[in-house]
Write an enzyme that holds these catalytic residues in place. Structure first.
Site, PDB file in Angstrom:
ATOM      1  N   LEU A  14       0.867  -1.198   0.012  1.00  0.00           N
ATOM      2  CA  LEU A  14      -0.100   0.108  -0.265  1.00  0.00           C
ATOM      3  C   LEU A  14       0.913   1.287   0.089  1.00  0.00           C
ATOM      4  CD1 LEU A  14      -2.871  -0.862   2.360  1.00  0.00           C
ATOM      5  CD2 LEU A  14      -3.050  -0.952  -0.151  1.00  0.00           C
ATOM      6  N   HIS A  15       1.391   1.643  -1.183  1.00  0.00           N
ATOM      7  CA  HIS A  15       2.253   2.615  -1.134  1.00  0.00           C
ATOM      8  C   HIS A  15       1.511   3.938  -1.641  1.00  0.00           C
ATOM      9  CE1 HIS A  15       2.600   2.641  -5.719  1.00  0.00           C
ATOM     10  NE2 HIS A  15       2.535   1.437  -5.401  1.00  0.00           N
ATOM     11  N   LEU A  16       1.724   4.791  -2.150  1.00  0.00           N
ATOM     12  CA  LEU A  16       1.037   6.061  -2.207  1.00  0.00           C
ATOM     13  C   LEU A  16       0.047   6.102  -3.372  1.00  0.00           C
ATOM     14  CD1 LEU A  16       0.642   9.205  -1.194  1.00  0.00           C
ATOM     15  CD2 LEU A  16       1.955   9.782  -3.004  1.00  0.00           C
TER      16      LEU A  16
END
Length: 91
Positions: A14-16
Site C-alpha cells: 500500500l504505497h502512495l
C-alpha cells in the site's frame, strides 16, 4: 459493524498510489472505515494513516466498517483490494 480479512496482492504493498485509491474509495461511504494490521488500527479515509501502517504484499489486513452503509462499503473495499487497487497484479 462488519469486518473481513483480505490479503494485499499489490507487488509494492500500500504505497502512495494504491493508498490514495483506497482512501478515495473509503470516502465514498458515510460509515467509519478502518483496518487493523499487526497492532495498528488505521483510518482508511486518511492517506497518511494508511501509509504509516507499512502494509506490504502478502500482508493480511482486517477491514472494519461501522455505520449506515457498512455492508456496501465493506464489499466495495474488499473488491478494490482484491483487484489490486488500480495496479496490475502479477499472475
Amino acid at each position: 459493524m462488519v469486518s473481513q480479512k483480505v490479503v494485499v496482492k499489490n507487488p509494492s504493498g500500500l504505497h502512495l498510489r494504491p493508498a490514495g485509491l483506497l482512501c478515495r474509495t473509503a470516502m465514498e461511504f458515510k460509515c467509519r472505515v478502518m483496518f487493523t494490521f499487526r497492532e495498528c488500527t488505521v483510518n482508511a479515509k486518511s492517506v497518511l494513516s494508511v501509509l504509516s501502517a507499512c502494509v506490504k504484499e502478502g500482508d493480511e489486513v482486517n477491514f472494519i466498517c461501522d455505520g449506515e452503509d457498512e455492508e456496501k462499503a465493506l464489499q466495495t473495499i474488499i473488491k478494490a483490494v482484491e483487484d489490486g487497487l488500480g495496479e496490475e497484479l502479477e499472475s
